[in-house]
Design an enzyme around this catalytic site. Sequence first.
Site, PDB file in Angstrom:
ATOM      1  N   THR A 258       0.802  -1.377  -0.069  1.00  0.00           N
ATOM      2  CA  THR A 258       0.023   0.095  -0.030  1.00  0.00           C
ATOM      3  C   THR A 258       1.001   1.330  -0.083  1.00  0.00           C
ATOM      4  O   THR A 258       0.219   2.300  -0.060  1.00  0.00           O
ATOM      5  CB  THR A 258      -0.792   0.006   1.325  1.00  0.00           C
ATOM      6  OG1 THR A 258      -0.040  -0.223   2.557  1.00  0.00           O
ATOM      7  CG2 THR A 258      -2.002  -1.049   1.075  1.00  0.00           C
ATOM      8  N   GLU A 476     -20.777 -22.236 -15.377  1.00  0.00           N
ATOM      9  CA  GLU A 476     -20.209 -20.727 -15.198  1.00  0.00           C
ATOM     10  C   GLU A 476     -21.675 -19.700 -15.521  1.00  0.00           C
ATOM     11  O   GLU A 476     -21.731 -18.772 -14.900  1.00  0.00           O
ATOM     12  CB  GLU A 476     -18.943 -20.070 -16.148  1.00  0.00           C
ATOM     13  CG  GLU A 476     -18.028 -20.996 -16.019  1.00  0.00           C
ATOM     14  CD  GLU A 476     -17.464 -20.859 -14.629  1.00  0.00           C
ATOM     15  OE1 GLU A 476     -17.678 -19.885 -13.946  1.00  0.00           O
ATOM     16  OE2 GLU A 476     -16.795 -21.804 -14.214  1.00  0.00           O
ATOM     17  N   ASP A 553     -16.000 -22.792  -4.729  1.00  0.00           N
ATOM     18  CA  ASP A 553     -17.195 -22.168  -4.477  1.00  0.00           C
ATOM     19  C   ASP A 553     -17.639 -22.599  -3.027  1.00  0.00           C
ATOM     20  O   ASP A 553     -18.038 -21.700  -2.195  1.00  0.00           O
ATOM     21  CB  ASP A 553     -18.202 -22.475  -5.552  1.00  0.00           C
ATOM     22  CG  ASP A 553     -17.563 -22.449  -6.848  1.00  0.00           C
ATOM     23  OD1 ASP A 553     -16.749 -21.460  -7.234  1.00  0.00           O
ATOM     24  OD2 ASP A 553     -18.096 -22.950  -8.105  1.00  0.00           O
TER      25      ASP A 553
END
EC number: 3.4.24.-
Length: 676
Positions: A258, A476, A553
Site C-alpha cells: 500500500t 459458469e 465455491d
Amino acid sequence: MAPTSMSLAAKTPLPFSTLPSSGVAQRPVSVTASLEHKTNDARRKFLKLALGNLGVGLPTLLGAKRALAEEQGVSSSRMSYSRFLEYLDKDRVKKVDLFENGTIAIVEAISPELGNRVQRVRVQLPGLSQELLQKLREKNIDFAAHSNQEDSGSLLFNLIGNLAFPLILIGGLFLLSRRAQGGLGGPNGPGFPLGFGQSRAKFQMEPNTGVTFDDVAGVDEAKQDFMEVVEFLKKPERFTAVGARIPKGVLLVGPPGTGKTLLAKAIAGEAGVPFFSISGSEFVEMFVGVGASRVRDLFKKAKENAPCIVFVDEIDAVGRQRGTGIGGGNDEREQTLNQLLTEMDGFEGNTGIIVIAATNRADILDSALLRPGRFDRQVSVDVPDVRGRTEILKVHGSNKKFDTDVSLEVIAMRTPGFSGADLANLLNEAAILAGRRGRTAISSKEIDDSIDRIVAGMEGTVMTDGKSKSLVAYHEVGHAICGTLTPGHDPVQKVTLIPRGQARGLTWFIPMDDPTLISRQQLFARIVGGLGGRAAEEIIFGEPEVTTGAAGDLQQITGLAKQMVVTFGMSDIGPWSLMDSGAQSGDVIMRMMARNSMSEKLAEDIDTAVKRLSDEAYEIALSQIRSNREAMDKIVEVLLEKETLSGDEFRAILSEFTEIPVENRVPPATPAALPA
C-alpha cells in the site's frame, strides 16, 4: 473446472510486488591518518622481526643443548637395563656415571661386537637401588653421581617454549582488535568479527531517494501527516511558539503493497535532514546481546546527527508482544525490544530524533511500543478507493503510452481491492504484453489480459468441444444467472471459458462502487451466486453427475456463511460476536493461547445456523435455474461459440427471457462493462 472467481467482499489477496528501488544508499569511506598507518606498520615489522628471531634462534638453542649433552657424555647409543646387568656380571663394565637422581647412567663397557673396544652407552635405570650400588662396589667399578646443571641457554629455551603459544594467541587477538576498531574494513570489512554489536543502519547525510511527495498518490491522509512532520523539521519555530513538541514516532500500519516504504522514501527526500534506515530483522543475530547493542549504537549515531529521522522497516520482527515467544522473558528478541523501548522514551530521551516504523501486523506489536511518547501517531495506509486508484494509475502511467480506448478511471473501477503495488504491476504487465505483441501503445486488450493474469493466473489452453466444455459452460452461466437474479448481488462483468491458473472457466463479478458497509442482503446474495454453479450441474446433468468443480465455491460460501453467524451476528442466534479476539489474531502463538469462550450447545447452534443459511441459498439457486432453463440454454450456446461474453452481452440475452431486478440492472454504457 476449478474455483469460480466471484469477487466477494473484496478481491482475493494478490501476490504483491515491491516498487523499484530508487537508488543505493552510499556508504561513507573512512580514511585513516598517516600516523596511524605508520604505527600499524611498525607493529607489523616488530612482529615479523620477533617471529624471525624465534625461527633463527630455535635451531641454535637445540644445537647448544645437543652440544651440552655431548659434553656431559650423553651418547646416542642405548642399552637395556637387563643387558647392563649381564655386562656387569661378566665384568665388562669399567665406569658408570649417574645422572638425574640415579635414573640415567652413562656406562663405559667393553663390547665384544666391536672387538673388545670400550663403548659409551646410555642406560635407563628403574631407580638407584642399594643392591645395584653394592654390586658396583663388589666389582670395584668406578662410579660417580652428577647433579643437574643448566646453563642460561637451556633456561631461555624452556622459557620461550612455555610462553610461545600464549604470546602468539594474544598478539593475534590484538591485531584483530586493531583491525576492527582502526577502520581496516569497518563493520562489513575484514575486521568485522569483533563488530557484531555495531548498527547496520544505512546512513545518508543528504538523502537522495529520488522519491518526493508528488510520487505518492492514493493515501492523501497519510501523506498529510508526513508533510506536517517535514514542516516541523524545516520550520520548528512555527510549532514551538504555541507549545507544540515534535512527534517522537510515527507508525505506518497497512496491508502489503500500500506504499508504506514509499512514504518513508518520500519523507527522506523531502525533509533535508540525516536519514537512517534499517530493517527490524537486522537487529537480531545468532549471538546473545547483539540486538540490544545494535539498538544502542543506532541511537548513539542518531543523537550525534540530530535532528534526524530513523526508519525501521518491518518493525514486527523485533517489536512482537513480549511473553509469547518460546524463550519467555530471556528471549533475545525481547531484550532487543526492551532496549528499543528505553531508547525511544527512557530517562535520557532522544530529542530531535523522529522514529518512523512500518508494519503490516500491528495486532502483534507490544502495547508499550504503541503508546504515545514512543509512537505518537499511528497512520493507517489502507487499500485505496476508486479515486485513490485513479491517482495511483496516473502516477505509474505517466511514462507509458495508451491507446485512445484506455481510460484510467475505467481501470480503477475494475480493480477493487488492488493496492498501489498491484496497480503498478498491472500497468507493467500490460506494457510487457504490448511489447510482446508488437504494439506501440497499450490497448484495453492488454489491460484486460493483465487483470485476468494477476487475479486468476496464466492463460491456459482452451478446451476442445465435448461434454467437459459444455459442463463448464453451464457451471459458469449458473453463477452468472443466480447472481444477476438475486437482489443485492454485484453485476456480472465477464463470463469466459478460457482457463486461467487452475480454473477451467471464470465468471467475474465487479461492484459498482467500493462498499465499506455490506448488508446482510448482499452477503446472502453472494452465497446464492456461489452455489449457482453446483445447482446448474444438478439440474442439467442430474445429481449423480455433479463434479468436483464447485469445491472452491463451497469453501468460499461456507466461510462467508460462518462469518455472518460468528462475526457479524446475522443469524437466528442473535447479534453476538462469538469469536474470541485472540483467535482472530494473525499470530499463531496468540491463537493457541486464545480461550474458547463458547459452550458445546452454542457451537452446535452455530453449525446449525451456518447449514440453514447454505441450504436456504441452495434452494433459491435451484429454483432460479429451473425457472430459467430456456435462457440458460441460449446463453450457453452463445458462450460455447464465442468462449467469452461481456456483462452487457450476457444481460442482453437474459433480459429477453426474464426480468432482471431493478437494483441489479446496469446501464449499457456503464464503465464497468468491458469492451467486447
